[in-house]
Motif scaffolding. Structure first.
Motif, short mmCIF file in Angstrom:
data_model
loop_
_atom_site.label_atom_id
_atom_site.label_comp_id
_atom_site.label_asym_id
_atom_site.label_seq_id
_atom_site.Cartn_x
_atom_site.Cartn_y
_atom_site.Cartn_z
N LEU A 7 -22.44 -63.92 -41.54
CA LEU A 7 -21.43 -63.51 -40.76
C LEU A 7 -20.58 -62.35 -41.58
N LYS A 8 -20.00 -62.50 -42.70
CA LYS A 8 -19.13 -61.53 -43.26
C LYS A 8 -19.88 -60.31 -43.54
N ALA A 9 -21.29 -60.33 -43.79
CA ALA A 9 -22.04 -59.13 -43.74
C ALA A 9 -21.88 -58.30 -42.67
N MET A 10 -21.76 -59.17 -41.55
CA MET A 10 -21.62 -58.32 -40.24
C MET A 10 -20.54 -57.38 -40.06
N SER A 11 -19.32 -57.59 -40.72
CA SER A 11 -18.18 -56.88 -40.95
C SER A 11 -17.67 -56.91 -39.28
N LEU A 12 -17.46 -58.20 -38.75
CA LEU A 12 -16.98 -58.45 -37.58
C LEU A 12 -15.44 -58.20 -37.35
N PRO A 13 -15.10 -57.18 -36.34
CA PRO A 13 -13.67 -56.80 -36.21
C PRO A 13 -12.76 -57.80 -35.72
N PHE A 14 -12.60 -58.98 -36.22
CA PHE A 14 -11.87 -60.02 -35.74
C PHE A 14 -10.56 -60.51 -36.82
N ILE A 58 -24.12 -68.74 -32.26
CA ILE A 58 -23.12 -69.85 -31.66
C ILE A 58 -21.99 -69.64 -32.23
N THR A 59 -21.67 -69.33 -33.65
CA THR A 59 -20.26 -69.01 -33.91
C THR A 59 -19.60 -67.82 -33.62
N GLU A 112 -20.08 -66.62 -30.40
CA GLU A 112 -19.98 -67.16 -28.97
C GLU A 112 -18.42 -67.80 -28.96
N LEU A 113 -18.19 -68.61 -29.98
CA LEU A 113 -16.99 -69.59 -29.97
C LEU A 113 -15.90 -68.94 -30.33
N ILE A 114 -16.16 -67.86 -31.35
CA ILE A 114 -15.02 -66.97 -31.69
C ILE A 114 -14.42 -66.09 -30.29
N GLU A 115 -15.56 -65.60 -29.90
CA GLU A 115 -15.22 -64.90 -28.50
C GLU A 115 -14.28 -65.75 -27.39
N LYS A 116 -14.67 -67.02 -27.29
CA LYS A 116 -14.33 -67.94 -26.26
C LYS A 116 -13.05 -68.14 -26.79
N TRP A 117 -12.73 -68.50 -28.08
CA TRP A 117 -11.33 -69.10 -28.70
C TRP A 117 -10.49 -67.87 -28.70
N ARG A 118 -10.87 -66.46 -28.85
CA ARG A 118 -9.86 -65.38 -29.11
C ARG A 118 -8.89 -65.21 -28.09
N THR A 119 -9.51 -65.59 -26.87
CA THR A 119 -8.65 -65.02 -25.70
C THR A 119 -7.72 -66.38 -25.14
#
Length: 156
Positions: free
Chosen positions: A27-34, A146-147, A149-156
């Motif tokens: 997940l860290k390697a993906m450099s997610l913009p969160f 899955i992680t 998807e949960l982040i996307e759902k919980w961010r809003t």
């Protein structure tokens, strides 16, 4: 702003037990913009993680878990269901501090994250080895999805 803590735990020296760490690394390697999401390698746990847990509004934990399923099975447990699973696995932990210990401290401090999820992955083999089995290696991308998807759902 809500803070989502994504905590990977396990011992990467013990083959599939380290799956939570491997998921966090991917997940860290993906450099997610969160910006409100913190990804932490929790290793084999310590009391130093209590501050991170207590400061999070939401908690996602990724770990190997005895699910009594086929190796590589990934299941998500939410809130009280997560707490029950952790309570059942406490006696089988080889760590000095268990996740249920940290969650209990946060609860007693009235700082338990509002939303909690455990992404449990059934290990195939736990033995001295730096690499997970092929079965677990194939489950890692699914656990990452899955992680996210949960982040996307919980961010809003």
């Amino acid at each position: 702003m809500n803070k989502i803590l994504v905590l990977g735990i396990g011992n990467p020296l013990m083959q599939d037990d380290g799956v939570g760490i491997h998921v966090i690394q991917q997940l860290k390697a993906m450099s997610l913009p969160f910006p409100q999401v913190e990804f932490i390698d929790g290793g084999t746990l310590s009391f130093s993680l209590i501050g991170e847990i207590e400061s999070a509004s939401d908690l996602i934990v990724i770990d190997a878990a005895q699910l009594h399923e086929e190796p590589g099975t990934v299941k998500v447990f939410f809130d009280e269901e997560m707490d029950r699973l952790l309570g059942q696995q406490k006696n089988s932990s080889v760590h000095d501090v268990t996740l249920i210990d940290l969650m209990s401290i946060a609860l007693l401090s009235d700082l338990l994250p509002l939303r909690r999820a455990l992404i449990g992955i059934q290990p195939e083999r736990i033995d001295w080895c730096l690499e997970p089995t092929q079965t677990i290696t194939k489950a890692i991308p699914y656990a990452c999805n899955i992680t996210m998807e949960l982040i996307e759902k919980w961010r809003t």
